[in-house]
Design a protein around this motif. Structure first.
Motif, short mmCIF file in Angstrom:
data_model
loop_
_atom_site.label_atom_id
_atom_site.label_comp_id
_atom_site.label_asym_id
_atom_site.label_seq_id
_atom_site.Cartn_x
_atom_site.Cartn_y
_atom_site.Cartn_z
N GLY A 69 0.79 -1.22 0.00
CA GLY A 69 0.00 0.00 0.00
C GLY A 69 0.82 1.27 0.00
O GLY A 69 0.26 2.36 0.04
N GLN A 107 -8.30 4.06 11.28
CA GLN A 107 -8.86 3.77 9.95
C GLN A 107 -10.18 4.50 9.70
O GLN A 107 -10.58 4.66 8.56
CB GLN A 107 -9.05 2.27 9.77
N ARG A 112 -7.30 3.88 4.26
CA ARG A 112 -6.29 3.07 3.57
C ARG A 112 -5.16 2.59 4.48
O ARG A 112 -4.26 1.90 4.04
CB ARG A 112 -5.72 3.83 2.38
#
Length: 158
Positions: A69, A107, A112
């Motif tokens: 990510g 979160q 993300r």
């Protein structure tokens, strides 16, 4: 009689003046007798030349899902290596428990966010090194760090 210039640069010299004393500029249609003006139209670039290096205009596809990510802070360029100096952190059970409590709350603000598998303490920002600079960089870093007292886990270069 003077020779015709190969390239028409603008100039303040006397060569731009015709025999009757008037100034002429390249490409304005006026030229000395017996001289042909330089062509104004460019030739098209052949397709074979345009297609010599396919894919060089576009960089590699950056898929953040392939590397945890993380998102690049600068574009990838062939021959460049993103590098940073860090100390690995071996997470203990208490840290992981705290992370399990804090991550769901965080979160809600940044969806993300994901839990990482490995942890470290960064000692530098990411910098770009050319491939042939990596070894001298590591050697210089080791030489500079040699005078410091060692900790249990020495800094690493990625």
């Amino acid at each position: 009689m003077t020779a015709a210039p190969l390239v028409g640069y603008s100039s303040s010299g006397s060569e731009d003046e015709s025999e009757d004393g008037t100034r002429s500029r390249p490409g304005d249609g006026s030229h000395h007798s017996g001289q042909t003006p330089l062509p104004r139209q460019r030739f098209p670039v052949p397709d074979s030349v345009l297609n010599m290096f396919p894919g060089t205009e576009e960089g590699p596809e950056d898929d953040s899902a392939k590397h945890g990510g993380r998102v690049r802070t600068f574009p990838h360029e062939r021959g460049n290596w993103a590098t940073h100096v860090y100390i690995p952190y071996e997470a203990k059970e208490e840290f992981l428990d705290l992370l399990d409590v804090l991550l769901p709350h965080a979160q809600t603000y940044v969806p993300r966010l994901v839990r990482m598998e490995a942890f470290h303490l960064s000692l530098s920002q990411s910098v770009v090194l050319r491939h042939h600079w990596i070894l001298p960089f590591v050697q210089a870093l080791k030489a500079r760090m040699a005078s410091f007292q060692r900790c249990q886990t020495p800094p690493k270069v990625a």
